[in-house]
Motif scaffolding. Structure first.
Motif, mmCIF file in Angstrom:
data_model
loop_
_atom_site.group_PDB
_atom_site.id
_atom_site.type_symbol
_atom_site.label_atom_id
_atom_site.label_comp_id
_atom_site.label_asym_id
_atom_site.label_seq_id
_atom_site.Cartn_x
_atom_site.Cartn_y
_atom_site.Cartn_z
ATOM 1 N N LEU A 179 -38.353 -0.734 -5.889
ATOM 2 C CA LEU A 179 -38.991 0.447 -6.478
ATOM 3 C C LEU A 179 -40.469 0.366 -6.126
ATOM 4 O O LEU A 179 -41.240 -0.342 -6.776
ATOM 5 N N ASN A 180 -40.842 1.066 -5.065
ATOM 6 C CA ASN A 180 -42.177 0.898 -4.465
ATOM 7 C C ASN A 180 -43.216 1.850 -5.077
ATOM 8 O O ASN A 180 -42.869 2.790 -5.779
ATOM 9 N N LYS A 181 -44.453 1.581 -4.775
ATOM 10 C CA LYS A 181 -45.612 2.405 -5.171
ATOM 11 C C LYS A 181 -45.805 2.431 -6.686
ATOM 12 O O LYS A 181 -46.222 3.460 -7.247
ATOM 13 N N ILE A 182 -45.462 1.316 -7.345
ATOM 14 C CA ILE A 182 -45.634 1.311 -8.805
ATOM 15 C C ILE A 182 -47.113 1.326 -9.188
ATOM 16 O O ILE A 182 -47.455 1.512 -10.346
ATOM 17 N N ASP A 183 -47.995 1.120 -8.192
ATOM 18 C CA ASP A 183 -49.437 1.193 -8.475
ATOM 19 C C ASP A 183 -49.897 2.626 -8.681
ATOM 20 O O ASP A 183 -50.981 2.884 -9.205
ATOM 21 N N LYS A 184 -49.093 3.576 -8.280
ATOM 22 C CA LYS A 184 -49.536 4.976 -8.362
ATOM 23 C C LYS A 184 -49.549 5.457 -9.805
ATOM 24 O O LYS A 184 -48.628 5.146 -10.573
ATOM 25 N N PRO A 185 -50.565 6.232 -10.170
ATOM 26 C CA PRO A 185 -50.657 6.678 -11.567
ATOM 27 C C PRO A 185 -49.458 7.529 -11.999
ATOM 28 O O PRO A 185 -49.067 7.506 -13.164
ATOM 29 N N GLY A 211 -34.373 3.856 3.400
ATOM 30 C CA GLY A 211 -34.976 4.697 2.369
ATOM 31 C C GLY A 211 -35.572 5.961 2.962
ATOM 32 O O GLY A 211 -35.611 6.131 4.177
ATOM 33 N N HIS A 212 -36.039 6.812 2.075
ATOM 34 C CA HIS A 212 -36.585 8.104 2.484
ATOM 35 C C HIS A 212 -37.896 7.910 3.251
ATOM 36 O O HIS A 212 -38.618 6.943 3.021
ATOM 37 N N VAL A 213 -38.196 8.843 4.128
ATOM 38 C CA VAL A 213 -39.421 8.762 4.917
ATOM 39 C C VAL A 213 -40.646 8.716 3.991
ATOM 40 O O VAL A 213 -40.668 9.370 2.946
ATOM 41 N N ASP A 214 -41.604 7.899 4.335
ATOM 42 C CA ASP A 214 -42.862 7.751 3.587
ATOM 43 C C ASP A 214 -42.716 7.030 2.254
ATOM 44 O O ASP A 214 -43.661 6.995 1.475
ATOM 45 N N HIS A 215 -41.548 6.507 1.952
ATOM 46 C CA HIS A 215 -41.419 5.771 0.697
ATOM 47 C C HIS A 215 -41.937 4.334 0.817
ATOM 48 O O HIS A 215 -42.023 3.624 -0.166
ATOM 49 N N GLY A 216 -42.259 3.929 2.055
ATOM 50 C CA GLY A 216 -42.949 2.650 2.224
ATOM 51 C C GLY A 216 -42.144 1.551 2.896
ATOM 52 O O GLY A 216 -42.431 0.374 2.694
ATOM 53 N N LYS A 217 -41.187 1.924 3.730
ATOM 54 C CA LYS A 217 -40.360 0.904 4.405
ATOM 55 C C LYS A 217 -41.219 0.020 5.307
ATOM 56 O O LYS A 217 -41.174 -1.212 5.221
ATOM 57 N N THR A 218 -42.031 0.672 6.157
ATOM 58 C CA THR A 218 -42.854 -0.095 7.100
ATOM 59 C C THR A 218 -43.877 -0.932 6.351
ATOM 60 O O THR A 218 -44.085 -2.104 6.671
ATOM 61 N N SER A 219 -44.499 -0.332 5.335
ATOM 62 C CA SER A 219 -45.508 -1.068 4.557
ATOM 63 C C SER A 219 -44.881 -2.288 3.897
ATOM 64 O O SER A 219 -45.482 -3.364 3.846
ATOM 65 N N VAL A 270 -42.148 -2.950 -7.034
ATOM 66 C CA VAL A 270 -43.088 -3.551 -6.089
ATOM 67 C C VAL A 270 -44.194 -2.563 -5.728
ATOM 68 O O VAL A 270 -44.073 -1.365 -5.978
ATOM 69 N N SER A 271 -45.272 -3.109 -5.194
ATOM 70 C CA SER A 271 -46.259 -2.262 -4.548
ATOM 71 C C SER A 271 -46.551 -2.887 -3.198
ATOM 72 O O SER A 271 -47.144 -3.961 -3.121
ATOM 73 N N ALA A 272 -46.095 -2.216 -2.158
ATOM 74 C CA ALA A 272 -46.312 -2.754 -0.809
ATOM 75 C C ALA A 272 -47.800 -2.751 -0.508
ATOM 76 O O ALA A 272 -48.322 -3.634 0.144
ATOM 77 N N LYS A 273 -48.479 -1.738 -1.056
ATOM 78 C CA LYS A 273 -49.904 -1.591 -0.775
ATOM 79 C C LYS A 273 -50.697 -2.740 -1.394
ATOM 80 O O LYS A 273 -51.544 -3.337 -0.739
ATOM 81 N N GLN A 274 -50.412 -3.016 -2.671
ATOM 82 C CA GLN A 274 -51.162 -4.081 -3.346
ATOM 83 C C GLN A 274 -50.466 -5.436 -3.233
ATOM 84 O O GLN A 274 -50.888 -6.397 -3.855
HETATM 85 P P1 GDP Z 1 -42.014 4.666 5.696
HETATM 86 O O1 GDP Z 1 -41.981 6.006 6.323
HETATM 87 O O2 GDP Z 1 -40.941 4.529 4.654
HETATM 88 O O3 GDP Z 1 -42.013 3.515 6.672
HETATM 89 O O4 GDP Z 1 -43.376 4.576 4.858
HETATM 90 P P2 GDP Z 1 -44.752 3.875 5.213
HETATM 91 O O5 GDP Z 1 -44.662 2.410 5.035
HETATM 92 O O6 GDP Z 1 -45.240 4.391 6.514
HETATM 93 O O7 GDP Z 1 -45.659 4.406 4.014
HETATM 94 C C1 GDP Z 1 -45.917 5.776 3.823
HETATM 95 C C2 GDP Z 1 -47.217 5.979 3.086
HETATM 96 O O8 GDP Z 1 -47.141 5.427 1.778
HETATM 97 C C3 GDP Z 1 -48.384 5.269 3.773
HETATM 98 O O9 GDP Z 1 -49.517 6.114 3.682
HETATM 99 C C4 GDP Z 1 -48.573 4.017 2.938
HETATM 100 O O10 GDP Z 1 -49.907 3.578 2.952
HETATM 101 C C5 GDP Z 1 -48.175 4.490 1.556
HETATM 102 N N1 GDP Z 1 -47.656 3.400 0.740
HETATM 103 C C6 GDP Z 1 -46.682 2.517 1.083
HETATM 104 N N2 GDP Z 1 -46.469 1.661 0.064
HETATM 105 C C7 GDP Z 1 -47.315 1.984 -0.923
HETATM 106 C C8 GDP Z 1 -47.571 1.463 -2.252
HETATM 107 O O11 GDP Z 1 -46.977 0.496 -2.708
HETATM 108 N N3 GDP Z 1 -48.484 2.121 -2.977
HETATM 109 C C9 GDP Z 1 -49.183 3.190 -2.522
HETATM 110 N N4 GDP Z 1 -50.073 3.747 -3.327
HETATM 111 N N5 GDP Z 1 -48.977 3.698 -1.303
HETATM 112 C C10 GDP Z 1 -48.059 3.109 -0.503
#
Ligand code: GDP
Length: 590
Positions: A203-209, A104-112, A239-243
Motif C-alpha cells: 500500500l504505497n504513498k502512505i506519506d500523502k496527506p 499495479g496501476h500506472v503511476d502507483h509507484g512500481k518503479t519507485s 509503504v512509502s517508496a518516496k520516503q
Molecule cells: P509506476 O508507473 O507504477 O512505475 O510509478 P512510478 O514509480 O513511476 O511513480 C509514479 C509517481 O508517483 C512518481 O512521480 C513518483 O515520484 C510518485 N511516487 C511513487 N511512490 C511514491 C510515494 O511513496 N509517495 C509519494 N508521495 N509519491 C510517490
C-alpha cells in the motif's frame, strides 16, 4: 522463518534436513531426538506433522499446521515452477529464494518501489551500486535472499505466461493509498489469479496527506483480497517508496509468503529456467538474462533457450560481477547463445551441441506446423474439449461499454456457470478490448466476450496470431444463448463463405478418367483445388460442391490464378455448358 513467538508452522510432511534448518539445529541432533522417541530416520527422510511436532516441542516450539496459500489449494492446479520440478527426488529439494514481480496501476509507484528496495541492499551499495541492468536483481533481508524481476507491469508478466513460462513466485501488487484500486489494479489481480501466483499488497504513498488506507482495504476486500488484519489472508503492507518507509516490512512480508508457499528447487538437479530478457549487442553478440529455477548453471554449459542454443560463457550477476555458476532463483547475464531468445522462453541445459541442434530443429519444425493450427479454446470447440477431458470450465474475459451493462452480464454468466461446466470470469471491465486482454486470454485459454465494444486493431492482430476467440455482442440474450449452447455442446461452428475466385467456362472436354471437364479462364482471384465451387447458368445454380480435379495444361495443380486457363472437373457432375460461370469459395470459421 515461519516462527511466530515459539509457534512453528509445519507442513503435513517435512524432510529432516529442512526441519533442522527451520529450527536452526543440527540434523544429527534432531535424528538423535527422533531415535530417543523411537523413530528411526535419515537426514533425507520425511516425517509427518505429528512426529515433527513432538520433536520440535523438545526444543520449545509449538507446531501449528502450515496454512497453504489459498490460491494453490482452491484451484487444484499447481504453479508452473512446481511442474518444472515434478520429476525431482523430493528429498533433494530445498528452499530457494522467492522470485518477486511487482504489478499495479500506472503511476502507483512500481518503479519507485523497485528502486527503493534496491537501495536498501547494503551489499549492492558497498560494491559501488548497480552497474548493469539485467532485468532482475537480488536483495538480502535478515540473511535471506529475495530476487526481484525489475520489469514491472503485467504485460511482461503475461507475455511470459503466454509462452508457457512463469518467472515469478510471488506478486506484489502496488496500490497507491491516495488513489485506490483502479482498472489496471483489477487487471493485475486477474493476471496473478489466472497464473495462481500468491499475491500480497504494497500500500504505497502512505506519506500523502490524502492517503486513505481503510478505503483501499475495503476495495481490496471487494476484489477477494481480504487484508489479514481484517481476518483475511492477504498481507497488506503500508509503504512509502518516496520516503523509503516500510520497505523492511515489505521484505519481511515477502519472506512470510514465501515460507507459506514453500518454494523449492533441487540445486543439483536438471538445469531449467526462464529467459528474462535478451538482446543483440553489436560488440558482444547475444546477451541474455537467465533466471535459474532448478539446478545450477555453470559457465561452459550448453543451453537451449526457445529456438536459440549455444555454449555459455561470461556469466555475470546483477552487479556485473563475473560468476562461474549460479543456483536456483539467481538471475545471470550470459553470452554465447546463437540467436536472441524471447523473454519468457524456457531454457534447459543439454548434454551436447548436437543434442541442442536437434532440439532446436524439432522446435522450429513444430513451430512451422503450428502456425496454421494454433490450438486455443474457441466457443465452438468448448464442448469437444470438455468431452476430451481438456477443459472443465470456460474461462471468460468480459468487456462492456458501461458498468451498467457489465453487472447484469456477469450475473447472467455466473448463473449459466452453475451447471456441469463451470464458468470462470477472469476479469470483467469496461472499455474496448485491448492487447493486454488478448494476452491474458491466450495465457489462460480464455474467450473474450465484448458487449457493445470494439477490439483494437492491435488486439485483433494478436488474437489472430495467438488463436484467441473474441466474440462481440450487442444483445445480452444473444450472448447468453451462444454460451448456453456451447456449454451444452449444441453450438455449431459458425462458418462464413469467402469467395476467392471466378471463372468462365470456354469449352467442354471429355476426359476418359474424369468424365466431362470444363475448360475455363479465371477471370477474378483464383481457383483452388480443395475449395468448393458453384456453377451458374445465367442466374440458375446448376451445381454446388467440391472440385473434383484442377489441371493447368497437362498437370494437376493446387491453384490457378486470374488470367490463366485451366480444366475443372466436378465430382459426379457432367452437365457442363459453354458460358457457365464458376464461383470458387472457401468456408471460414468466423
Ligand atoms: P509506476 O508507473 O507504477 O512505475 O510509478 P512510478 O514509480 O513511476 O511513480 C509514479 C509517481 O508517483 C512518481 O512521480 C513518483 O515520484 C510518485 N511516487 C511513487 N511512490 C511514491 C510515494 O511513496 N509517495 C509519494 N508521495 N509519491 C510517490
Amino acid at each position: 522463518m515461519s516462527t511466530n513467538g515459539n509457534k512453528l508452522e509445519l507442513p503435513a510432511s517435512i524432510v529432516i534436513r529442512d526441519l533442522a534448518q527451520k529450527i536452526e539445529k543440527s540434523p544429527i541432533d534432531l535424528i538423535k531426538k527422533l531415535m530417543s522417541n523411537g523413530v528411526m530416520a535419515t537426514i533425507n527422510q520425511a516425517v509427518d506433522f505429528d512426529t515433527a511436532a513432538i520433536v520440535v516441542a523438545e526444543y520449545g516450539f509449538e507446531a501449528i499446521p502450515e496454512v497453504v496459500e489459498e490460491v494453490v489449494v482452491e484451484t487444484g492446479e499447481v504453479p508452473l515452477w512446481r511442474r518444472m520440478i515434478a520429476g525431482e527426488d523430493e528429498s533433494k529439494l530445498s528452499n530457494r529464494p522467492p522470485v518477486v514481480t511487482i504489478l499495479g496501476h500506472v503511476d502507483h509507484g512500481k518503479t519507485s518501489l523497485l528502486d527503493a528496495i534496491r537501495q536498501t541492499d547494503v551489499a549492492a551499495g558497498e560494491a559501488g551500486g548497480i552497474t548493469q541492468h539485467i532485468g532482475a536483481y537480488q536483495v538480502e533481508h535478515n540473511g535471506r535472499v529475495i530476487t526481484f524481476l525489475d520489469t514491472p507491469g503485467h504485460a511482461a508478466f503475461t507475455q511470459m505466461r503466454a509462452r508457457g513460462a512463469q518467472g515469478a513466485d510471488i506478486v506484489v501488487l502496488v496500490v497507491a493509498a491516495d488513489d485506490g484500486v483502479m482498472p489496471q489494479t483489477r487487471e493485475a489481480i486477474a493476471h496473478a489469479k489466472a497464473a495462481r501466483v500468491p499475491m500480497m499488497v504494497a500500500l504505497n504513498k502512505i506519506d500523502k496527506p490524502n492517503a486513505n488506507t481503510d478505503r483501499v482495504k475495503q476495495q481490496l476486500a471487494e476484489q477477494e483480497l481480504v487484508p489479514d488484519d481484517w481476518g483475511g489472508n492477504t498481507m497488506v503492507i503500508p509503504v512509502s517508496a518516496k520516503q523509503k518507509k516500510g520497505i523492511e516490512d515489505l521484505l519481511e512480508g515477502i519472506l512470510l509468503v514465501a515460507d507459506n508457499t514453500s518454494i523449492k528447487a533441487n540445486p543439483g538437479g536438471k538445469v531449467i529456467g526462464t529467459v528474462i530478457e535478451a538482446e543483440l549487442d553489436k560488440s558482444k553478440g547475444v546477451m541474455a538474462t537467465l533466471l535459474i529455477q532448478n539446478g545450477t548453471l555453470e559457465s561452459g554449459d550448453i543451453v537451449v533457450a526457445g529456438t536459440a542454443h549455444g555454449k555459455l560463457r561470461a556469466l555475470s550477476d546483477y552487479k556485473g560481477k563475473p560468476v562461474r555458476k549460479a543456483g536456483p532463483s539467481t538471475p545471470v547475464a550470459v553470452m554465447g547463445l546463437s540467436d536472441v531468445p524471447s523473454a519468457g522462453d524456457l531454457f534447459e541445459v543439454v548434454e551436447s551441441e548436437r543434442e541442442a541442434r536437434l532440439i532446436v530443429a524439432e522446435r522450429q519444425a513444430l513451430a512451422k506446423s503450428q502456425v496454421q493450427a494454433k490450438k486455443k479454446t474457441s466457443l465452438e470447440d468448448l464442448f469437444a474439449n470438455v468431452q476430451a477431458g481438456e477443459a472443465q470450465e470456460l474461462n471468460l474475459i468480459v468487456k462492456a461499454d458501461v458498468q451498467g451493462s457489465l453487472d447484469p452480464i456477469v450475473s447472467e454468466l455466473n448463473k449459466l456457470g452453475e451447471g456441469e461446466i463451470g464458468i470462470k470470469i477472469l476479469y470483467a471491465e469496461t472499455g474496448n478490448i485491448g492487447e493486454n486482454d488478448v494476452m491474458l486470454a491466450s495465457a489462460s485459454n480464455a474467450i473474450i466476450i465484448g458487449f457493445n465494444v470494439q477490439a483494437d486493431v492491435s488486439a485483433r492482430r494478436v488474437a489472430e496470431k495467438e488463436g484467441v476467440d473474441i466474440r462481440l455482442y450487442e444483445i445480452i440474450y444473444r450472448m447468453t444463448e451462444d454460451i448456453e449452447k456451447a456449454l451444452n455442446g449444441m453450438l455449431e461452428p459458425v462458418t462464413k463463405e469467402k469467395v476467392i475466385g471466378r471463372a468462365q467456362v470456354l469449352a467442354v472436354f471429355t476426359a476418359s478418367k474424369f468424365g466431362k471437364v470444363a475448360g475455363c479462364r479465371v477471370t477474378d482471384g483464383e481457383l483452388r483445388r480443395n475449395a468448393r465451387v458453384r456453377l451458374y447458368r445465367g442466374t440458375d445454380l446448376v451445381y454446388e460442391g467440391d472440385m473434383g480435379s484442377l489441371r493447368h495444361e497437362k498437370d494437376d495443380v493446387r491453384e490457378v490464378k486470374q488470367g490463366y486457363e485451366c480444366g475443372v472437373g466436378f465430382k459426379s457432375f457432367n452437365d457442363i455448358q459453354v458460358g457457365d460461370q464458376l464461383i470458387c469459395y472457401v468456408l471460414e470459421k468466423s
